[in-house]
Design an enzyme around this catalytic site. Structure first.
Site, PDB file in Angstrom:
ATOM      1  N   TYR A  64       0.849  -1.196   0.000  1.00 25.41           N
ATOM      2  CA  TYR A  64       0.000   0.000   0.000  1.00 25.41           C
ATOM      3  C   TYR A  64       0.880   1.239   0.000  1.00 25.41           C
ATOM      4  CZ  TYR A  64      -5.008  -0.608   0.243  1.00 25.41           C
ATOM      5  OH  TYR A  64      -6.306  -0.808  -0.087  1.00 25.41           O
ATOM      6  N   GLU A  66      -0.613   4.818  -0.511  1.00 28.89           N
ATOM      7  CA  GLU A  66      -1.441   6.012  -0.751  1.00 28.89           C
ATOM      8  C   GLU A  66      -0.600   7.275  -0.554  1.00 28.89           C
ATOM      9  OE1 GLU A  66      -4.781   5.617   1.834  1.00 28.89           O
ATOM     10  OE2 GLU A  66      -5.699   4.065   0.610  1.00 28.89           O
ATOM     11  N   ASP A 219      -7.132  13.493 -24.749  1.00 30.49           N
ATOM     12  CA  ASP A 219      -7.092  12.092 -24.327  1.00 30.49           C
ATOM     13  C   ASP A 219      -6.461  11.335 -25.500  1.00 30.49           C
ATOM     14  OD1 ASP A 219      -7.529   9.428 -23.937  1.00 30.49           O
ATOM     15  OD2 ASP A 219      -9.652   9.609 -23.435  1.00 30.49           O
ATOM     16  N   THR A 245      -4.231   6.021 -21.806  1.00 27.34           N
ATOM     17  CA  THR A 245      -4.059   4.679 -21.258  1.00 27.34           C
ATOM     18  C   THR A 245      -2.643   4.252 -21.605  1.00 27.34           C
ATOM     19  OG1 THR A 245      -4.991   3.801 -23.290  1.00 27.34           O
ATOM     20  CG2 THR A 245      -6.461   3.905 -21.386  1.00 27.34           C
ATOM     21  N   LYS A 248      -2.511   0.560 -25.100  1.00 26.50           N
ATOM     22  CA  LYS A 248      -2.930   0.506 -26.515  1.00 26.50           C
ATOM     23  C   LYS A 248      -1.666   0.602 -27.369  1.00 26.50           C
ATOM     24  CE  LYS A 248      -7.607   2.128 -25.552  1.00 26.50           C
ATOM     25  NZ  LYS A 248      -7.705   2.843 -24.263  1.00 26.50           N
ATOM     26  N   ARG A 254      -2.361  -2.539 -18.362  1.00 27.50           N
ATOM     27  CA  ARG A 254      -3.625  -1.785 -18.405  1.00 27.50           C
ATOM     28  C   ARG A 254      -3.648  -0.751 -17.284  1.00 27.50           C
ATOM     29  NH1 ARG A 254      -6.438  -4.646 -21.805  1.00 27.50           N
ATOM     30  NH2 ARG A 254      -8.181  -3.230 -21.599  1.00 27.50           N
TER      31      ARG A 254
HETATM   32  N1  DSN Z   1     -10.928   3.020 -25.159  1.00 24.67           N
HETATM   33  C1  DSN Z   1     -11.935   2.065 -25.520  1.00 24.67           C
HETATM   34  C2  DSN Z   1     -11.640   1.475 -26.825  1.00 24.67           C
HETATM   35  O1  DSN Z   1     -11.255   2.272 -27.635  1.00 24.67           O
HETATM   36  O2  DSN Z   1     -11.815   0.296 -27.092  1.00 24.67           O
HETATM   37  C3  DSN Z   1     -12.267   1.212 -24.425  1.00 24.67           C
HETATM   38  O3  DSN Z   1     -12.757   2.053 -23.413  1.00 24.67           O
END
Ligand code: DSN
Length: 480
Positions: A64, A66, A219, A245, A248, A254
């Site tokens: 942990y 935090e 984003d 994220t 990808k 993730r």
């Molecule tokens: N970002 C999405 C996608 O593009 O598949 C999933 O939330």
């Protein structure tokens, strides 16, 4: 290793997964076999490295922490602090950012929580935001709602107005956005998408945001690996906050990241606001094992080889698009600048759901997706394809041509099955696709295509896995 004095109730702590939980092990084995035997074309997925998986599965999961490095609410964080500082440093390095001008929070559990934390940092409840509409390629977390329901926290807690694509070009309608913004007066404009095959004009977006004293947030979840490689326009030149994220095109575990600008007039306190929004406003303790995986992935994204990977992802997507167009198919914007292709199936009178189902049956993983002009994202008229994962399996343009041919055959088979089903229902479509019937050829075409896809897919390596020792696991049947 358990010792002679290890009590019975603790012996379980030392046994390997396969021994202690063969059921879960078998599920992992089946998923490994599926990934090895199929073609992964979901634009938001990738195949992460062995190093990232090792870090992600490490003992760091026990801790942990935090708070932030050197300011934790728990003891014992000296190494976790070292890790998080390293991860932050690599994140800035991967995007060529000066630490005096930009900072980063590496704790978000995912892209959705990163986005909600960013909104929490930038806005007050019920403030106004504008994001690209979901049916036009935007993401749920960019303010999506329907006529019947505010279904995401970004529309429940904030007032949102979607902007759209220009229906004649299917590119972002920046003029339309500027006009809407004059009336709506947003406090925040979000750019970035889940399904937009073109690059962004951040300078124009900044200008529109400035006319209303609005923040600009990008984003870049889908394209961050390409941005890191310098193969897409640079949002950091114009935005106040950038979220992404990490799994990808960036090819990590993730999770999510939030970058915040330091020292601009309006955002003097963005660092504190973003950090406080992540914890304690939106999350609890960070997942340190994931942060280790992010750090490892970011190290890869700072290597000279990263640009070659990103260039190949884009070249493969362009080839995929061109091959589909050469067979007479329609793509949104007729092509791509990035890793994804949006395939409009409406001229074929075939739904995205049916082609997705058919592709699942033959080992090609894709997802149905709204295309510009779809009345609803619930009944999408297209398919989204991405090349990040196949590029991680070493495929190049010539190989992608074979994949395009498989997709072409999948469409032809789906049209045959639709005809043989004699109804529009997905369940009838699945029945004729999976049950051989006298006088019908579609189900046999499915079997034939599945065998060819499998043979082709198994010619390629699978990141993080020694495929030479892979065996078909129990519970998977295959046609001979
Ligand atoms: N970002 C999405 C996608 O593009 O598949 C999933 O939330």
């Amino acid at each position: 290793m358990a010792t002679a004095t290890t009590p019975d109730f603790n012996k379980v702590l030392y046994a390997p997964l396969a021994e202690i939980d063969p059921e879960v092990q078998n599920i992992i084995d089946k998923e490994t076999w599926r990934q090895f035997s199929g073609l992964e074309l979901i634009a938001s997925e990738n195949l992460t490295s062995r190093a990232t998986m090792e870090a992600n599965g490490s003992i760091l999961t026990n801790k942990y922490s935090e708070g932030l490095p050197n300011a934790r609410y728990y003891g014992g964080n000296e190494y976790v602090d070292e890790l998080e500082i390293l991860c932050q440093k690599r994140a800035l390095q991967a995007f060529r950012l000066d630490g005096a001008k930009w900072g980063v929070n590496v704790q978000p559990y995912s892209g959705s929580t990163a986005n909600f934390a960013a909104l929490t940092a930038l806005l007050q409840p019920q403030d106004r935001l504008m994001g690209l509409g979901l049916p036009d390629g935007g993401h749920l977390t960019h303010g999506y709602y329907t006529a019947k329901k505010k279904m995401t926290a970004s529309s429940i807690y904030f007032q949102s107005l979607p902007y759209a694509l220009d229906p004649s070009t299917q590119f972002i309608d920046y003029e339309g956005l500027a006009k809407q913004a004059k009336i709506f007066k947003p406090r925040l404009i979000i750019c970035g998408a889940s399904a937009y095959p073109r690059d962004w004009d951040y300078a124009t977006l900044r200008k529109i945001a400035d006319e209303h004293g609005a923040y600009l947030m990008a984003d870049i979840a889908h394209i961050s690996g390409l941005v890191a490689a310098g193969e897409q326009a640079n949002p950091f030149e114009y935005c106040d906050v950038v979220t992404t994220t990490t799994h990808k095109t960036l090819r990590g575990p993730r999770a999510g990241l939030i970058f915040f600008k330091r020292n601009s007039d309006k955002s003097l306190d963005l660092e504190k606001r973003v950090n406080d929004a992540v914890f304690p406003a939106c999350q609890g303790g960070p997942h340190n094992n994931t942060i280790a995986g992010i750090a490892t992935a970011l190290l890869q994204a700072t290597q000279p080889t990263w640009q070659a990977y990103a260039k190949q992802v884009i070249a493969n997507a362009r080839t995929l698009g061109a091959e589909l167009v050469s067979r007479g198919y329609k793509l949104q914007t007729s092509g791509t600048d990035n890793h994804l292709v949006l395939w409009d199936l409406r001229p074929l009178k075939l739904t995205g759901s049916k082609l997705e189902k058919l592709c699942d049956l033959v080992g090609i993983t894709i997802n149905k997706n709204a295309v510009s002009g779809d009345a609803s994202a619930q009944v999408p008229g297209g398919i989204r394809l991405g090349t990040s994962a196949l590029t991680s399996r070493d495929m190049k343009e010539e190989d992608i041509k074979i994949v395009a041919d498989f997709l072409h055959r999948a469409v032809q088979t789906a049209l045959t099955l639709q005809n043989e089903a004699g109804s529009k229902l997905l369940k009838d479509f699945v029945r004729v696709a999976t049950v051989q019937q006298e006088g019908k050829v579609g189900a046999q075409q499915v079997v034939d295509l599945r065998k060819e896809v499998r043979t082709f897919a198994r010619r390629w390596p699978l990141p993080g896995v020694d495929v030479s020792s892979l065996q078909r696991p129990a519970g998977i049947e295959e046609d001979e």
